[in-house]
Scaffold this motif. Sequence first.
Motif, short mmCIF file in Angstrom:
data_model
loop_
_atom_site.label_atom_id
_atom_site.label_comp_id
_atom_site.label_asym_id
_atom_site.label_seq_id
_atom_site.Cartn_x
_atom_site.Cartn_y
_atom_site.Cartn_z
N HIS A 201 0.82 -1.21 0.00
CA HIS A 201 0.00 0.00 0.00
C HIS A 201 0.86 1.26 0.00
CE1 HIS A 201 0.73 0.96 4.32
NE2 HIS A 201 0.86 -0.36 4.42
N GLY A 241 -12.72 -0.08 6.08
CA GLY A 241 -11.78 0.66 5.27
C GLY A 241 -12.43 1.84 4.60
N SER A 255 -7.93 2.32 1.82
CA SER A 255 -7.41 1.80 3.08
C SER A 255 -8.23 0.59 3.51
CB SER A 255 -7.44 2.86 4.18
OG SER A 255 -8.75 3.06 4.67
N PRO A 267 -5.35 0.64 10.49
CA PRO A 267 -5.59 0.65 9.03
C PRO A 267 -4.30 0.69 8.22
CG PRO A 267 -5.93 2.83 9.94
CD PRO A 267 -5.67 1.94 11.11
N GLY A 269 -2.89 1.89 4.37
CA GLY A 269 -3.25 2.75 3.26
C GLY A 269 -3.64 4.14 3.73
N ASN A 270 -4.36 4.85 2.88
CA ASN A 270 -4.75 6.24 3.12
C ASN A 270 -6.19 6.30 3.60
OD1 ASN A 270 -4.93 9.02 3.11
ND2 ASN A 270 -5.12 9.19 0.89
N VAL A 271 -6.37 6.71 4.87
CA VAL A 271 -7.71 6.72 5.46
C VAL A 271 -8.45 7.96 4.96
CG1 VAL A 271 -9.05 6.58 7.59
CG2 VAL A 271 -6.76 5.55 7.47
#
Length: 307
Positions: A201, A241, A255, A267, A269-271
């Motif tokens: 990610h 997510g 995410s 989490p 990735g990008n939240v």
Amino acid sequence: MEGVLQNMKPAQVIRVATWGQPVEGTQNNWSFEMEEGHKLQSIRIGHADEVITSLTFTTEFNGVLSVSNKFGSSSGAQSISLVTFDSDEEIIGIKVTVGLKGRESYLSSLTFQTNKNTHGPFGDISNSMFSLPWNKGSFVGFYGNASDWIGGIGGIGVYLKVYGEIMRIGTWGKPLPAFPQTIWSFQLEGNYRLSKITIDHGDVINSLMFNSSEKVDDRNGLSVIDHVTLDEDEEITGISGMAGTLPTGQTIISSISFSTNKKTHGPFGNVKGTPFSVSWDAGSFAGFYGLHGRYFDSIGVYLKATN
């Protein structure tokens, strides 16, 4: 279709979700489950002050109507909305907004999606909305809990029936169907268990790999590799997510988190984006599926009955 279903194993019921206050350990649990052959005829929704205050369900069988108990609160000022379903109309999904008062969460809005229409939202959309879609014909009922302090519905989940072995829930992100070559699938076989997840990610989820399966999707640019290793007595009981949108307009998974009977991993990735969240009973997990292209486009869950 009826002939096919008659040749299949009897349907078994599983519980999916809940959103809002967990039902475990509370004295205010409620449950509405339709009997075999009954059809949902209407839902009466009470809502006031950013809270879904009550739910009442009416079913029909051979022309006779049956009305459930009123679940939730009967006190206080509230608006009443009535959803009446056509004879060929079935619920295939719900959307909910969850609010928070003190330590208690509650439903602030509720939307019912059918094969013909969208009913709602009822209540107040105060935060990001969660959604849960399912296959037509799977719906059996709702369950959850009510809060005397909040004065309404604290949490809600769904009873779904499984014909045969496996059912699909989702997807989140880019919707199915798509070209067959873009669909990915990881399904546990026999007594195998999920022991490891590898997540590639960055600003988006680039790829996932389960146990020693092939990597789902391609690696794109700079990324971070994370590994989730599950204990021998640990199993996945939910995912959550964000589904995001690229500048090109493509919907992707930005995410993801994995919840187990022991902890939450992530989490990763990008939240950022539209949230999704779904949980299920321990022992129900059977795998994941979704879409992939240049990025990791969507994810859904395979579930099985445990009883």
